[in-house]
Design a protein around this motif. Sequence first.
Motif, short mmCIF file in Angstrom:
data_model
loop_
_atom_site.label_atom_id
_atom_site.label_comp_id
_atom_site.label_asym_id
_atom_site.label_seq_id
_atom_site.Cartn_x
_atom_site.Cartn_y
_atom_site.Cartn_z
N TYR A 136 0.82 -1.21 0.00
CA TYR A 136 0.00 0.00 0.00
C TYR A 136 0.86 1.26 0.00
O TYR A 136 0.58 2.21 -0.74
CB TYR A 136 -0.93 -0.01 1.22
CG TYR A 136 -1.76 1.22 1.35
CD1 TYR A 136 -2.83 1.47 0.49
CD2 TYR A 136 -1.49 2.17 2.34
CE1 TYR A 136 -3.59 2.62 0.61
CE2 TYR A 136 -2.24 3.31 2.47
CZ TYR A 136 -3.30 3.53 1.59
OH TYR A 136 -4.06 4.67 1.71
N ARG A 137 1.88 1.29 0.82
CA ARG A 137 2.70 2.50 0.94
C ARG A 137 3.64 2.71 -0.24
O ARG A 137 3.82 3.82 -0.72
CB ARG A 137 3.52 2.45 2.22
CG ARG A 137 2.72 2.69 3.45
CD ARG A 137 3.60 2.81 4.65
NE ARG A 137 2.78 3.05 5.84
CZ ARG A 137 3.20 2.86 7.06
NH1 ARG A 137 4.44 2.46 7.28
NH2 ARG A 137 2.42 3.10 8.08
N HIS A 138 4.28 1.65 -0.69
CA HIS A 138 5.33 1.79 -1.70
C HIS A 138 4.95 1.22 -3.05
O HIS A 138 5.68 1.42 -4.03
CB HIS A 138 6.62 1.12 -1.21
CG HIS A 138 7.08 1.62 0.13
ND1 HIS A 138 7.54 2.90 0.33
CD2 HIS A 138 7.12 1.02 1.33
CE1 HIS A 138 7.86 3.06 1.61
NE2 HIS A 138 7.60 1.93 2.24
N GLY A 139 3.86 0.48 -3.13
CA GLY A 139 3.44 -0.10 -4.39
C GLY A 139 4.33 -1.22 -4.88
O GLY A 139 4.35 -1.52 -6.07
N LYS A 140 5.07 -1.84 -3.96
CA LYS A 140 5.99 -2.91 -4.34
C LYS A 140 5.46 -4.25 -3.82
O LYS A 140 5.15 -4.40 -2.65
CB LYS A 140 7.38 -2.66 -3.76
CG LYS A 140 8.07 -1.47 -4.36
CD LYS A 140 9.45 -1.30 -3.77
CE LYS A 140 10.11 -0.04 -4.34
NZ LYS A 140 11.41 0.19 -3.75
N ALA A 141 5.38 -5.21 -4.73
CA ALA A 141 5.01 -6.57 -4.37
C ALA A 141 6.13 -7.49 -4.81
O ALA A 141 6.72 -7.30 -5.88
CB ALA A 141 3.70 -6.96 -5.05
N TYR A 142 6.44 -8.47 -3.98
CA TYR A 142 7.54 -9.38 -4.29
C TYR A 142 7.06 -10.80 -4.57
O TYR A 142 7.81 -11.62 -5.06
CB TYR A 142 8.55 -9.40 -3.14
CG TYR A 142 9.16 -8.03 -2.93
CD1 TYR A 142 10.12 -7.54 -3.80
CD2 TYR A 142 8.76 -7.23 -1.88
CE1 TYR A 142 10.68 -6.30 -3.62
CE2 TYR A 142 9.31 -5.98 -1.68
CZ TYR A 142 10.27 -5.51 -2.56
OH TYR A 142 10.81 -4.27 -2.39
N ARG A 143 5.82 -11.09 -4.21
CA ARG A 143 5.25 -12.41 -4.44
C ARG A 143 4.02 -12.26 -5.31
O ARG A 143 3.19 -11.37 -5.07
CB ARG A 143 4.86 -13.06 -3.12
CG ARG A 143 6.03 -13.25 -2.19
CD ARG A 143 5.57 -13.59 -0.82
NE ARG A 143 5.46 -15.03 -0.68
CZ ARG A 143 5.18 -15.63 0.46
NH1 ARG A 143 4.97 -14.92 1.55
NH2 ARG A 143 5.10 -16.93 0.53
N PHE A 144 3.89 -13.14 -6.29
CA PHE A 144 2.79 -13.03 -7.23
C PHE A 144 2.08 -14.37 -7.43
O PHE A 144 2.70 -15.43 -7.30
CB PHE A 144 3.30 -12.53 -8.59
CG PHE A 144 3.86 -11.14 -8.53
CD1 PHE A 144 3.02 -10.05 -8.63
CD2 PHE A 144 5.23 -10.94 -8.36
CE1 PHE A 144 3.54 -8.76 -8.56
CE2 PHE A 144 5.74 -9.66 -8.30
CZ PHE A 144 4.90 -8.57 -8.40
N ILE A 145 0.80 -14.28 -7.71
CA ILE A 145 -0.01 -15.43 -8.12
C ILE A 145 -0.63 -15.06 -9.45
O ILE A 145 -1.52 -14.20 -9.52
CB ILE A 145 -1.08 -15.77 -7.07
CG1 ILE A 145 -0.42 -16.17 -5.75
CG2 ILE A 145 -1.98 -16.90 -7.58
CD1 ILE A 145 -1.39 -16.46 -4.62
N PHE A 146 -0.14 -15.68 -10.51
CA PHE A 146 -0.61 -15.41 -11.88
C PHE A 146 -0.58 -13.92 -12.22
O PHE A 146 -1.52 -13.39 -12.79
CB PHE A 146 -2.00 -15.99 -12.11
CG PHE A 146 -2.04 -17.48 -12.02
CD1 PHE A 146 -1.38 -18.27 -12.95
CD2 PHE A 146 -2.71 -18.11 -10.99
CE1 PHE A 146 -1.41 -19.65 -12.86
CE2 PHE A 146 -2.74 -19.49 -10.89
CZ PHE A 146 -2.09 -20.27 -11.83
N GLY A 147 0.47 -13.24 -11.81
CA GLY A 147 0.66 -11.84 -12.16
C GLY A 147 0.02 -10.86 -11.19
O GLY A 147 0.24 -9.66 -11.31
#
Length: 183
Positions: A130-141
């Motif tokens: 939420y704060r930085h807009g960074k995700a490191y884990r994904f499920i089908f994009g």
Amino acid sequence: MASRAGPRAQGTDGSDFKHREKVASHYQMSVSLKSEIRKLNIVHVLIWLLVAAQVTVSNLGLVSHDLVAAPYQWEYPYLISIVPSIFSFLALPRNNISYLVLAMISSGLFCIAPLIYGAMEMFPVAQQLYRHGKAYRFIFGFSAVSVMYLVMVIAIQVHAWQIYYSKKLLDAWFTSTQEKKKK
């Protein structure tokens, strides 16, 4: 209007139905609540299958971790949540109070508790997204934390409704047994 069996009996205008027996309200309620609980059990099994599929695919390495992220720690205890559904399915056909009570208690322990733990476990990751807009884990994009929070919201609602309807069903069954004892 003519009936299929022939003309109406003489001396009746159709208003003599008040003497007929009616189905008691707790029996009607029992049937409708059983139907709702079965539907919720089916939804729970579908959610469980999704979580089980993600855990299985990830642990067996059937696809890359870029496509399906490694499971969170709360997903493993949540796999035990199939037990309340089994008890619930066993309780409904014969109005087995013991199995329904076991289903309600185990639903709190094996369904709700892992979901609460999961919400706390994933909160820092969700906060970072939420704060930085960074995700490191994904499920089908899609961001894994977003997908899993969506699954959790649906699962908590399903389990809460299951417990609520089970409590109402127990009340209807107890009403039925109390009336039998009075006779």
